[in-house]
Design an enzyme around this catalytic site. Structure first.
Site, mmCIF file in Angstrom:
data_model
loop_
_atom_site.group_PDB
_atom_site.id
_atom_site.type_symbol
_atom_site.label_atom_id
_atom_site.label_comp_id
_atom_site.label_asym_id
_atom_site.label_seq_id
_atom_site.Cartn_x
_atom_site.Cartn_y
_atom_site.Cartn_z
ATOM 1 N N GLY A 173 0.819 -1.203 0.000
ATOM 2 C CA GLY A 173 0.000 0.000 0.000
ATOM 3 C C GLY A 173 0.852 1.252 0.000
ATOM 4 O O GLY A 173 0.343 2.364 -0.006
ATOM 5 N N CYS A 174 2.169 1.071 0.013
ATOM 6 C CA CYS A 174 3.090 2.205 -0.079
ATOM 7 C C CYS A 174 3.665 2.230 -1.489
ATOM 8 O O CYS A 174 3.998 1.178 -2.032
ATOM 9 C CB CYS A 174 4.245 2.047 0.902
ATOM 10 N N GLU A 175 3.802 3.428 -2.047
ATOM 11 C CA GLU A 175 4.404 3.547 -3.385
ATOM 12 C C GLU A 175 5.885 3.189 -3.328
ATOM 13 O O GLU A 175 6.409 2.564 -4.223
ATOM 14 C CB GLU A 175 4.234 4.965 -3.922
ATOM 15 N N SER A 176 6.556 3.639 -2.254
ATOM 16 C CA SER A 176 7.966 3.274 -2.103
ATOM 17 C C SER A 176 8.043 2.033 -1.225
ATOM 18 O O SER A 176 7.057 1.634 -0.622
ATOM 19 C CB SER A 176 8.754 4.435 -1.487
#
Length: 134
Positions: free
Chosen positions: A50-53
């Site tokens: 759920g994190c882009e990074s």
């Protein structure tokens, strides 16, 4: 619910910052101070989805209080995660569930920095903490 000592100190530091650039610099410094994570912990099982990074999170229960460690490949996210850890480390599972993430970053004067994707990512980190705390 009272703030952990380190969170109170961080809050005072950010609130005394004279403007956005100074807060951004502080954010990077907090990220740089995040203790390095063992390479073995930077595995798929510890990755927060759920994190882009890339963000990795591990947690440990000590005497009824949670201690989390985290890392990210993105400097800005590392800073935001470092500030989240200051806010939650040492809390019980029940206290953890009461954390108001937007309010915490608002108090720090960092709301502007929280794009929807960063906000979602941090919420995913907090959600993962709650899952670990069960």
């Amino acid at each position: 619910m009272s703030l952990p000592i380190e969170a109170t100190e961080a809050l005072q530091t950010f609130q005394s910052a004279s403007g956005w650039e100074q807060r951004a610099r502080l954010l990077m410094q907090f990220g740089d101070r995040l203790p390095p994570m063992e390479d073995a912990d930077k595995c798929e099982a510890n990755r927060v989805h759920g994190c882009e990074s890339q963000v990795w999170l591990v947690g440990e229960l000590r005497d009824g209080h949670w201690q989390f460690a985290a890392s990210s490949d993105a400097r800005m996210i590392r800073g935001l995660v470092a500030l989240l850890l200051l806010r939650v480390n040492g809390l019980s599972a029940a206290e953890l569930k009461q954390i108001d993430l937007p309010d915490w970053f608002n108090q720090l004067g960092l709301s502007r920095q929280l794009s929807p994707s960063r906000s979602n990512g941090l919420n995913a980190v907090l959600q993962r903490m709650n899952e670990l705390a069960g």
